[in-house]
Design an enzyme around this catalytic site. Structure first.
Site, PDB file in Angstrom:
ATOM      1  N   GLU A  32      11.780  -0.038   5.881  1.00 56.77           N
ATOM      2  CA  GLU A  32      12.874  -0.973   5.902  1.00 56.77           C
ATOM      3  C   GLU A  32      13.977  -0.415   5.072  1.00 56.77           C
ATOM      4  O   GLU A  32      13.775  -0.095   3.928  1.00 56.77           O
ATOM      5  CB  GLU A  32      12.449  -2.319   5.281  1.00 56.77           C
ATOM      6  CG  GLU A  32      11.308  -3.055   5.914  1.00 56.77           C
ATOM      7  CD  GLU A  32      10.725  -4.289   5.500  1.00 56.77           C
ATOM      8  OE1 GLU A  32      11.457  -5.421   5.293  1.00 56.77           O
ATOM      9  OE2 GLU A  32       9.840  -4.104   4.594  1.00 56.77           O
ATOM     10  N   ARG A  50      -2.855   2.394  -0.583  1.00 55.46           N
ATOM     11  CA  ARG A  50      -1.643   2.421  -0.925  1.00 55.46           C
ATOM     12  C   ARG A  50      -1.783   3.389  -2.187  1.00 55.46           C
ATOM     13  O   ARG A  50      -2.825   3.070  -3.000  1.00 55.46           O
ATOM     14  CB  ARG A  50      -0.896   1.420  -1.430  1.00 55.46           C
ATOM     15  CG  ARG A  50      -1.322   0.172  -2.568  1.00 55.46           C
ATOM     16  CD  ARG A  50      -0.329  -0.779  -2.646  1.00 55.46           C
ATOM     17  NE  ARG A  50       1.016  -0.439  -2.824  1.00 55.46           N
ATOM     18  CZ  ARG A  50       2.160  -1.392  -2.944  1.00 55.46           C
ATOM     19  NH1 ARG A  50       1.798  -2.598  -2.551  1.00 55.46           N
ATOM     20  NH2 ARG A  50       3.231  -0.913  -3.258  1.00 55.46           N
ATOM     21  N   LYS A  82       8.861  -2.741  -5.108  1.00 60.68           N
ATOM     22  CA  LYS A  82      10.192  -2.435  -4.884  1.00 60.68           C
ATOM     23  C   LYS A  82      10.984  -3.547  -5.822  1.00 60.68           C
ATOM     24  O   LYS A  82      12.148  -3.282  -6.144  1.00 60.68           O
ATOM     25  CB  LYS A  82      10.520  -2.671  -3.495  1.00 60.68           C
ATOM     26  CG  LYS A  82      11.778  -2.358  -2.915  1.00 60.68           C
ATOM     27  CD  LYS A  82      12.157  -2.301  -1.506  1.00 60.68           C
ATOM     28  CE  LYS A  82      11.165  -1.270  -0.693  1.00 60.68           C
ATOM     29  NZ  LYS A  82      11.611  -1.309   0.661  1.00 60.68           N
TER      30      LYS A  82
END
Length: 560
Positions: free
Chosen positions: A42, A267, A277
């Protein structure tokens, strides 16, 4: 393993579970043997090292199987997306080695098709326009232990839903006043299947489509269909999307379109770091760091500015492997990767960070002894450089100890030590200031290289030295798990107050004045340093410490 194990078992055992899935797919003729992966960020922030793992995995699989790799931006939330992020992501993926040929796409390229598919779902009775507010929707959704309840609008007719959806697109309704939802199962044990939102009304200028749309598709609705449009075969994502897989499958099945296989992997989590983030953004916005490219940040931008190489990043990602279960990797693995890489490629130089003046009393004023120093001791093909030994030199303050223990093999009163690439010096006199601080050592120089002494230290010529700024970077957080904060505290309370030390008057070899921004050096006995590409000026390089020569966080870092 028994001695009569079938051939190939060793190879299978060494392959990660995703490689094994693809091996089986190809053997079965699935997707006609094609392998097509993608990296779908994104564009609402800068990439971090966790993204690097995904890039290396997706591109690596496509390359291994002779397939294709796409770079696609899932740009469905215009309020948080900027061209700046698009540009930085393109640059970082390319720097890391990702090659998408001409296949860089945007989910916004598919907005018309996504809208048409939404109409298809409405016509099939699989989607409806809902008037519930976001808060009401949360109330209706239920919980992990209680089923949700139907929206009052769930049984609207197909005709009414088509009309309302068209009006949503035409901008007839206020922002957030209506949504389009999938009609699945409000009693599903998987909350993601409880009539998720497909479209919401949001008047926001999009970085690519401008003001064409006032409704935008959700990430969950967009993601799988974009994969399908691009012919992706294996949609590889992190474990937090595992519970979203039934929804991914539902959309592909109900629309009757190409159905990629979603595969989840663990992850990346690292000690002494945060990967969220939101938290990285907080660090930047509250100025705990100096921007997204601060060398203490584990953004790809920050790691690049610290001096990490793409080769080291790829080696790190390969070493940690691909797993099905979340775990935390020791930061030492990352640091070892860059040390190994720079040990091979970085030319050597000498730099004294905390200088102590030494006078070689048996050299004359103005006398210079020209010496040859290897640029890389293990690579003679890289040649040598000239260094000058003069009457006055600088050594590290910590390389002298007045009251030295028995096993201290550096400079001490009446002690001898070898100067790197020169001869041997003996400390004859210690000069102190009025406060009793050592300010100068007076030594005699012996050019005889044949004598054996136990210690070797680095040095630079005092009259010829380059005075430069050196930035010593360390872990941004002082504890292994920054999120493990006492009650009433946050991860910010675990920031390491010593994560940056700026030395304004380091003394370096004069040749380093010509060091190009973006090049790395090993300062002998000290660490690996990178010429800062932002703050360096011609003749005035600024050096960022990439790594110490050994891990000082898990073991004591003594010197020779």
């Amino acid at each position: 393993m028994s001695s009569d194990a079938p051939a190939g078992n060793d190879k299978t055992a060494s392959r990660n579970f995703i490689q094994q899935i693809i091996d089986a797919d190809r053997a079965a003729g699935k997707n006609a043997g094609r392998v097509h992966t993608r990296f779908p960020p994104e564009p609402n922030g800068y990439l971090h090292i966790g993204h690097a793992k995904s890039i290396c995995l997706n591109f690596g699989l496509a390359k291994e199987f002779g397939g294709k790799f796409n770079l696609r931006f899932d740009d469905t939330n215009p309020a948080k997306e900027e061209q700046e992020y698009v540009d930085s992501i393109v640059d970082d993926v390319r720097w890391l080695g990702g090659d998408w040929d001409d296949r860089m796409f945007f989910a916004s390229d598919y907005f018309d098709q996504l809208y048409a598919w939404a109409v298809q779902l409405i016509e099939a009775g699989k989607a409806y326009v809902c008037d519930l507010t976001a808060e009401q929707m949360r109330e209706y959704r239920g919980s992990l232990t209680a089923p949700g309840k139907d929206s009052p609008n769930r049984n609207r007719t197909v005709a009414e839903n088509l009309d309302l959806f068209e009006q949503m697109r035409a901008g007839k309704f206020a922002d957030a006043s209506r949504t389009l939802r999938a009609k699945i199962d409000m009693a599903s044990p998987n909350i993601n299947m409880r009539d998720p939102v497909l479209y919401r009304i949001k008047r926001a200028h999009h970085h690519r489509t401008g003001d064409k749309w006032c409704i935008y598709p959700s990430y969950d609705y967009t993601h799988g269909q974009s994969d399908s449009i691009e012919g992706i075969t294996h949609s590889i994502c992190t474990l937090e999307f595992e519970n979203h897989r039934p929804l991914y499958d539902w959309f592909c099945r109900e629309l009757g379109i190409h159905h990629p296989q979603q595969i989840e992997f663990a992850r990346l989590n690292l000690t002494y770091a945060v990967m969220s983030k939101r938290k990285l953004l907080q660090l930047v916005q509250e100025k705990h760091v100096n921007g997204w490219d601060d060398p203490r940040m584990l953004t790809i931008r920050g790691l690049r500015r610290r001096g990490y190489t793409p080769e080291a990043m790829r080696a790190f990602c390969e070493r940690i492997g691909v797993a099905k279960f979340n775990s935390t990797i020791d930061m030492a693995w990352l640091e070892d990767a860059i040390r190994e890489d720079l040990n091979e490629r970085a030319p050597r130089a000498m730099g004294v960070l905390r200088p102590l003046k030494v006078v070689l009393t048996n050299l004359k004023e103005g006398e210079t002894i020209e010496l040859d120093a290897p640029n890389h001791p293990q690579k003679p093909e890289l040649g040598t450089r000239k260094i000058a030994l003069t009457r006055e030199i600088f050594v590290e303050q910590e390389d002298f100890m007045e009251d030295a223990p028995k096993k201290f093999f550096r400079l001490k009163p009446e002690g001898e030590v070898r100067l790197r690439c020169a001869g041997i010096i003996k400390c004859d006199e210690v000069v102190k200031d009025a406060a009793g601080r050592v300010t100068e050592l007076r030594c005699t120089f012996d050019p005889d290289h044949s004598r054996k002494v136990k210690g070797t230290i680095h040095w630079v010529s005092a009259p010829n030295a380059l005075t430069a700024e050196v930035r010593l970077y360390d872990h941004l957080f002082g504890v292994e798990n920054p999120d493990n904060a006492p009650e009433g505290k946050t991860f910010l309370d675990n920031l390491n107050p010593n994560s940056l030390e700026v030395i304004k008057d380091a003394k370096l070899e004069p040749s380093l004045a010509e060091a190009k921004p973006g090049t790395s050096f090993q300062f002998e006995r000290t660490g690996y340093f990178y010429v800062d590409p932002v703050d360096s000026k011609p003749g005035q390089p600024v050096f960022n410490r990439t790594s110490t020569l050994r891990d000082s966080w898990t073991k004591e870092a003594g010197r020779d």
